[in-house]
Design an enzyme around this catalytic site. Structure first.
Site, PDB file in Angstrom:
ATOM      1  N   THR A   1       0.836  -1.205   0.000  1.00 38.87           N
ATOM      2  CA  THR A   1       0.000   0.000   0.000  1.00 38.87           C
ATOM      3  C   THR A   1       0.868   1.252   0.000  1.00 38.87           C
ATOM      4  O   THR A   1       0.626   2.192  -0.761  1.00 38.87           O
ATOM      5  CB  THR A   1      -0.943   0.003   1.232  1.00 38.87           C
TER       6      THR A   1
ATOM      7  N   SER B   1       5.285  -6.811  -2.574  1.00 38.73           N
ATOM      8  CA  SER B   1       5.041  -6.853  -1.131  1.00 38.73           C
ATOM      9  C   SER B   1       5.425  -8.206  -0.571  1.00 38.73           C
ATOM     10  O   SER B   1       5.376  -9.222  -1.268  1.00 38.73           O
ATOM     11  CB  SER B   1       3.564  -6.566  -0.860  1.00 38.73           C
TER      12      SER B   1
ATOM     13  N   CYS C   1      -9.899  -6.417   1.676  1.00 41.97           N
ATOM     14  CA  CYS C   1     -10.110  -4.986   1.873  1.00 41.97           C
ATOM     15  C   CYS C   1     -11.544  -4.612   1.623  1.00 41.97           C
ATOM     16  O   CYS C   1     -12.162  -3.900   2.394  1.00 41.97           O
ATOM     17  CB  CYS C   1      -9.199  -4.181   0.964  1.00 41.97           C
TER      18      CYS C   1
END
Lengths: 385, 385
Positions: free
Chosen positions: A77, A201, A325
């Site tokens: 993010t 990530s 999310c």
């Protein structure tokens, strides 16, 4: 007395993964004896610095980049926000294009740039969850300085033709790709993609939370998102999270070694799953699309996705309704809506995402549980109707 | 053959600290069996969510705040950037005041707002490293919307009168304080300080890297720095670093329990250190100022700070020349320059920062080593002259 069962089988690896034991082994010295601020001059600091540089080489190798191209961040993010905000801040405002299936940590920073004179627009995808290159070309007629298209979608697993995107964009704009879901699942060659920046990530590949990276083409000019002590060549300030970065490096090295096996193993599980799903009359999204091997996204008509996730959780299986999310928001998947799926069916969507530790036995047990859950939920619906 | 000695005694706790074993114990379940994305609906996710909420209560309790006032970030640097950029972005541009002794992760985001119409200025400090309240009052004559003054300085340890700052500012501007160095060393009462936002960090108090927080007064309107999945009430997106947050919570609880002991123990060590330093004719900075109990900042005329740090490192002691962040840059401490210290003497500065595990024996051994190092360096200087 009602017995509360908890999920034992984890089928939600696109959301987050458990730390691989070898990764934790690599991290433990940093969590116990070897502390130190990499900016410090003394031996504790120098050792911390060396650990980070080794991890930088491991991460770079996993994506065909050079160590000097890796800027560590605390998460995917952060890297996506850094890419969009940091690149756009150094350019004259113009159009910023993302796709309709990006993660919100790409689209929201793009929309935030609208307050600073940019025009944020989204490129369409087709029913197969593939970027509409014709729509991209049309939108590129408007002066555009930044384009961001993800390499693999987190929900359907669809893999985008990033090379075609960079070819179309040419020298008109910088191109960023969010490769968070692609890393460790398909081979990535940063230079071959032709992008200027790429996000990856750690915690999606058996690495720890707390580490991500932006891979940067050296020609790109980017402003820091985090200002301060000047770490990461002044591009990302803040004391480096050494243990997480070392874990990320180890996880990248393992993921590269295991890539072929991961693909083969999870694809076999998915085939078994989708054979069973078809027998249960599931709608399987993007099934004919080039997809991540481990991901299956599907729905049953008139069965609410969240209700089914809860039922499956009670039967011992952890799966997702859309992405983690968006599942908190309760809204239907924006990815499915972008593909033209009706809102009702989109609200029924369930995602299964495997990793190497999952087994065929688990898949069969899951299909059995799913059948049970569907029967029960349909009976309840029938009674209510 | 030259024997390479490495530092064994760590006197650089204002830079970073080792994880406390109890903190690591609290984190281990999250690093091994208990993974899960807190946004997920299944039991893995719910358990992760509960772990974070417990940590939120622990962190809040350590600073006299409510759990709902804690926004977790990945670091103090991120929290400071978030505070300055996020608060200013929602206000009409005006003057933004910081102090001349802030960490660069406060002053640099303030300067970055200059590109967006703000006027960034710095309030002076006196020779004792105390904020010049008269200068603050003078500068407040210019329309000011945001003020940021740190609670305790990382280099001298000087503690600022934040209540006097908030009283002077009144309703003219929002006030933020960077309390990263104060946490765990002095008692903090968020509400009593009267600030609107306060930054704290985990790795300075025996907690892990990867966790920090911005404590927010509920009346404040702030824009996210990280946009995306909408975690932390939409104010800080990104999958929560659960293990780090749980460790931060545990470290806060321990720090509160040990606060009085920490102060008493480290103050006694510092007294012993400074008696010895005076005998060696050190200049001790901010010695008469209300300071953090564990911090001593000093210099020897004509002895370069970095050279002395390297010599002490070889003799087995890890100390800092200025802050870890500025020590990498090689420039003299901006804090000492702000206090009016000559550049030459500022370049000679050395910082010792203790924690509870340090001992009086270590202090005496350090003084002995320091004497040796000074003699050797002075001989070398004499030969060279």
């Amino acid at each position: 007395m009602r017995r509360l069962l908890v999920a034992k089988v984890y089928f939600d690896h696109n959301s987050t993964t458990a730390l691989k034991p070898k990764v934790l082994d690599a991290m433990m010295p940093l969590l116990t004896s070897q502390h130190g601020n990499p900016a410090s001059q003394h031996c504790f600091g120098r050792r911390a610095h060396e650990a980070i540089e080794q991890a930088r080489r491991q991460v770079a190798a996993a994506v065909g980049a050079q160590a000097s191209q890796i800027i560590f961040t605390a998460s995917g993010t952060e890297a996506n926000n850094f890419a969009i905000t940091g690149i756009a801040s150094n350019l004259a405002p113009a159009q910023i294009l993302t796709s309709r299936i990006e993660h919100p940590c790409v689209t929201k920073p793009a929309m935030a740039m609208a307050r600073r004179g940019w025009q944020a627009n989204q490129v369409a995808v087709n029913a197969k969850c593939e970027l509409d290159l014709q729509d991209l070309q049309t939108k590129l007629a408007t002066p555009t300085h930044l384009v961001s298209v993800m390499l693999a979608n987190n929900e359907t697993g669809s893999i985008q033709e990033i090379k075609a995107v960079t070819a179309l964009v040419g020298k008109q704009a910088y191109v960023h790709t969010d490769a968070v879901q692609a890393l460790g699942k398909i081979a990535i060659d940063f230079n071959a993609l032709g992008v200027h920046a790429m996000t990856i990530s750690s915690h999606k590949i058996g690495g720890p939370l707390g580490a991500g990276a932006l891979v940067l083409n050296k020609r790109i000019d980017i402003q820091p998102l985090l200002h301060g002590g000047g770490q990461e060549k002044g591009l990302r300030s803040g004391t480096e999270n050494i243990a997480a970065i070392v874990g990320f490096g180890a996880a990248c090295e393992l993921a590269t070694q295991e890539l072929a096996d991961f693909a083969q193993h999870t694809a076999a599980l998915r085939t078994a799953l989708e054979v069973g799903l078809s027998q249960l009359n599931a709608v399987i999204f993007a099934q004919q699309t080039v997809r991540l091997p481990n991901t299956s996204f599907f729905a049953f008509e008139n069965i609410n996705g969240e209700t089914l996730v809860t039922a499956l959780d009670q039967l011992g299986f952890a799966v997702a309704s859309g992405s983690a999310c968006s599942s908190a928001s309760g809204e239907p998947s924006h990815v499915l809506l972008a593909m033209g799926v009706e809102a009702d069916l989109a609200g029924a969507a369930i995602r299964v995402s495997f990793n190497r530790d999952n087994t065929l036995e688990q898949v069969h047990a899951f299909l059995h549980a799913l059948k049970q859950a569907l029967q029960k939920l349909r009976q309840m619906t029938a009674v209510a109707a």
